[in-house]
Design an enzyme around this catalytic site. Structure first.
Site, PDB file in Angstrom:
ATOM      1  N   GLY A  56       0.781  -1.237   0.000  1.00  0.00           N
ATOM      2  CA  GLY A  56       0.000   0.000   0.000  1.00  0.00           C
ATOM      3  C   GLY A  56       0.802   1.272   0.000  1.00  0.00           C
ATOM      4  O   GLY A  56       0.236   2.355   0.174  1.00  0.00           O
ATOM      5  N   GLY A  71       2.601   2.444  -2.611  1.00  0.00           N
ATOM      6  CA  GLY A  71       2.617   3.094  -3.924  1.00  0.00           C
ATOM      7  C   GLY A  71       3.685   2.603  -4.871  1.00  0.00           C
ATOM      8  O   GLY A  71       4.108   3.354  -5.766  1.00  0.00           O
ATOM      9  N   LYS A  72       4.131   1.357  -4.736  1.00  0.00           N
ATOM     10  CA  LYS A  72       5.188   0.844  -5.616  1.00  0.00           C
ATOM     11  C   LYS A  72       4.691   0.748  -7.067  1.00  0.00           C
ATOM     12  O   LYS A  72       5.390   1.173  -7.993  1.00  0.00           O
ATOM     13  CB  LYS A  72       5.658  -0.535  -5.111  1.00  0.00           C
ATOM     14  CG  LYS A  72       6.264  -0.492  -3.716  1.00  0.00           C
ATOM     15  CD  LYS A  72       6.777  -1.844  -3.278  1.00  0.00           C
ATOM     16  CE  LYS A  72       5.661  -2.809  -2.966  1.00  0.00           C
ATOM     17  NZ  LYS A  72       4.839  -2.388  -1.805  1.00  0.00           N
ATOM     18  N   THR A  73       3.520   0.184  -7.271  1.00  0.00           N
ATOM     19  CA  THR A  73       2.967   0.074  -8.623  1.00  0.00           C
ATOM     20  C   THR A  73       2.675   1.457  -9.196  1.00  0.00           C
ATOM     21  O   THR A  73       2.912   1.711 -10.384  1.00  0.00           O
ATOM     22  CB  THR A  73       1.680  -0.773  -8.600  1.00  0.00           C
ATOM     23  OG1 THR A  73       1.966  -2.048  -8.024  1.00  0.00           O
ATOM     24  CG2 THR A  73       1.134  -0.969 -10.003  1.00  0.00           C
ATOM     25  N   GLU A  81      -9.996   2.361  30.590  1.00  0.00           N
ATOM     26  CA  GLU A  81      -9.449   3.347  29.650  1.00  0.00           C
ATOM     27  C   GLU A  81      -8.837   4.541  30.381  1.00  0.00           C
ATOM     28  O   GLU A  81      -7.791   5.053  29.968  1.00  0.00           O
ATOM     29  CB  GLU A  81     -10.541   3.817  28.691  1.00  0.00           C
ATOM     30  CG  GLU A  81     -11.116   2.725  27.802  1.00  0.00           C
ATOM     31  CD  GLU A  81     -10.055   1.994  26.995  1.00  0.00           C
ATOM     32  OE1 GLU A  81      -9.014   2.595  26.665  1.00  0.00           O
ATOM     33  OE2 GLU A  81     -10.256   0.798  26.696  1.00  0.00           O
TER      34      GLU A  81
END
Length: 604
Positions: free
Chosen positions: A197, A199-201, A417
């Site tokens: 995810g 952004g290599k492509t 919490e």
């Protein structure tokens, strides 16, 4: 084999014997008929106590009393004999019919495979590479000609270093003369590595769009075939077409599918994957980078690639495409927000700080989720709270508005919490509390405490790591202190605390006992970062003991903080129980305001 089915039956002695009608009548008189079968033209019968187990045949005569005599003789009426097919014809059918059926089924399957592997949206390649089997030897690479990828470097944000590395390839494709003049050769290949995810492509398409050259795109899995040699044939065909269309870019996505290290485990080292890899190595050696054919590949498992593939002369460059930093996340958010109607007062820096560790694809999803929330609320534009809620949706899932939780459980979650938040606020080296909620989420959380760093942090000190563990244990400590009991709500906290404590000892060198010794290795750092111990069993036992001791120390210190601030713990938990969600500002205001002192009356 054919002799067994055709010739031998011709010499086998038949068990059917023909007799005259008078012999048949004599057998009736002697009461030797066992079973009889009367047909239109023939009578078949068997004899009692006949050791030969033969069936006899005679013709039908005009004898109206035949049935009565047979019945009185004790003969039975039934099926004795069935007319059989010619033995030669029967053998031919039994031998050749299965072969014909198998051939017809194989032809049908083969035609279906040809159709699937030769679609209209894929590049048509030369017939010679398929070995006469249609498209089975073709590469199936999608080809974008010229600027048809529709992507440039302006469409990529948050990866400035990667774009700078790839800009040189673009310049070579556009101006090869200045490189030839000095004698420089362009790298044959560049390997893009990073988490999913990032952004290599997209970067590979942007390179082709910037250079304005044909772009061949194919996934590594498309080379893997069930027919031996087909993957290698596709590699040959792909590079043949690339040479014909040079200058161009060939992009192989998920190259680890075919580029894994060769171990010789499959069919004496000669299985289909290895043949495909060997052919890829040979093709990369065979083409000249100066001709303008650039090979790009992407993977998130670089450690699994064969060393012969990543050596200089093949993939000369390794370009990291890492998770974006703070400035990169803000740029990515703004890039994806261009196509969305957003309010003018959105602070993307706040969203970027709250989404630390998110990939480009996740940031794009946050923008889209924000737009969907705006539509759900019948608004015409996205506002700040939409994007903040979108971050929570990506992290913890949608709100479970219909969940039924008892008052006691809501109270336990409130203290849990606030326990996290109170310990975080009292520690000096932790991120500020941004939001606390006890609204259940679809990913299983009954509530959560969100902390947001004020600035980008690249290093983690020993003190910061230890205090992170303290914050993880704060929820369980609050349950112990207030309810004198523990619940399953701390399961994720326990997992995170154990993971960090173990890393401090085995990989970060933050243990006095082991010092700067690597006792654990990280596998697949871009895919979850699974670890494996690299030590003896005795050392592993000591690591377990040190991990337990470190977490116990953090637990005890967190418990002491809550015990020292017990009144504030009650006050904040009650406030959270009533409001369900509070901001970091509200939390800090209540925590820092002076405690109310009960009024006293003077007595004389």
């Amino acid at each position: 084999m054919a002799l067994n089915f055709i010739v031998f039956p011709m010499f086998q002695q038949s068990k059917l014997e023909t007799t005259n009608y008078s012999d048949f009548l004599n057998k009736i008189e002697e009461k030797k008929i066992d079973t009889v079968q009367i047909e239109d033209h023939n009578i078949y019968y068997t004899l009692k106590k006949d050791s030969t187990d033969k069936t006899y045949k005679t013709g039908v005569m005009n004898d109206s009393d035949l049935v009565n005599r047979l019945d009185k003789s004790g003969a039975k009426f039934g099926q004795v004999y069935q007319e059989q097919m010619n033995p030669i014809l029967s053998s031919l059918i039994s031998f050749f019919l299965p072969l014909i059926i198998f051939w017809a089924f194989g032809s049908w399957m083969f035609k279906r495979m040809q159709k699937k592997m030769g679609g209209d949206d894929q590049m048509s390649f030369s017939q010679g590479s398929g070995f006469g089997l249609g498209n089975l030897g073709k590469s199936n690479a999608k080809v974008y000609v010229g600027e048809q990828t529709g992507k440039t470097f302006n469409d990529v944000a948050g990866q400035e270093e990667a774009k700078e590395n790839l800009q040189e390839i673009v310049d070579f494709l556009n101006n090869p003369a200045k490189y030839k003049e000095i004698g420089a050769k362009m790298p044959k290949g560049a390997l893009l590595v990073g988490p999913p995810g990032t952004g290599k492509t997209l970067l590979a398409k942007a390179v082709a769009g910037e250079a304005g050259v044909p772009f061949f795109s194919i996934s590594g899995s498309e080379f893997v075939e069930m027919f031996v040699g087909r993957g290698a044939a596709k590699v040959r065909d792909l590079f043949k077409q690339a040479r014909e269309k040079a200058p161009c870019i060939v992009f192989i996505d998920e190259i680890d599918t075919i580029g894994k290290k060769r171990d010789g485990a499959g069919m004496n080292g000669n299985d289909e994957r290895e043949q495909t890899l060997n052919q890829l190595l040979a093709e990369m050696d065979g083409f000249d980078g100066s001709k303008g054919v650039v090979l790009l590949a992407a993977t998130n498992r670089p450690d699994s690639l064969d060393p012969a593939l990543t050596r200089p002369g093949r993939f000369d460059r390794r370009i990291p495409v890492e998770l974006p930093d703070l400035a990169g996340r803000e740029a990515i958010l703004k890039l994806h927000a261009k196509d969305i109607k957003c309010s003018n007062n959105i602070d993307f820096n706040v969203i970027a700080r709250a989404s630390a560790g998110a990939s480009g694809a996740e940031l794009a999803n946050i923008i889209n989720e924000g737009a969907l929330l705006a539509v759900r609320d019948h608004r015409k534009s996205v506002v700040q709270k939409d994007l903040e809620e979108a971050i929570e949706i990506v992290i913890a899932g949608e709100q479970k508005k219909g969940a039924v939780i008892s008052n006691r459980e809501r109270m336990i979650v409130s203290y849990h919490e606030i326990g996290h938040a109170l310990v975080a606020a009292k520690c000096k080296n932790t991120a500020p509390v941004h939001k606390i909620t006890i609204i259940p989420r679809t990913k299983g959380a009954l509530g959560y405490t969100m902390q947001v760093e004020e600035n980008e942090q690249n290093l983690l000190s020993k003190e910061e790591a230890f205090q992170k563990i303290m914050v993880y244990t704060g929820g369980r400590c609050a349950e112990e202190l207030i309810f004198n009991s523990i619940t399953s709500g701390a399961s994720n906290d326990i997992e995170q605390a154990t993971k960090l404590a173990r890393a401090m000892i085995t990989r970060l060198g933050m243990s006095d006992e082991f010092g700067m010794t690597a006792l654990e290795t990280v596998n697949n750092q871009y895919l979850g970062g699974d670890t494996s111990l690299a030590c003896s069993n005795e050392t592993a036992t000591k690591i377990d003991e040190a991990t337990i001791a470190l977490i116990k120390k953090a637990h005890d210190e967190a418990y002491q903080i809550l015990e020292d601030n017990k009144m504030k713990l009650h006050e904040l938990a009650k406030f959270l129980y009533e409001r369900e969600t509070i901001t970091g500002e509200e939390f800090m205001y209540i925590l820092n305001k002076p405690a109310e002192i009960p009024a006293q009356t003077n007595k004389d």
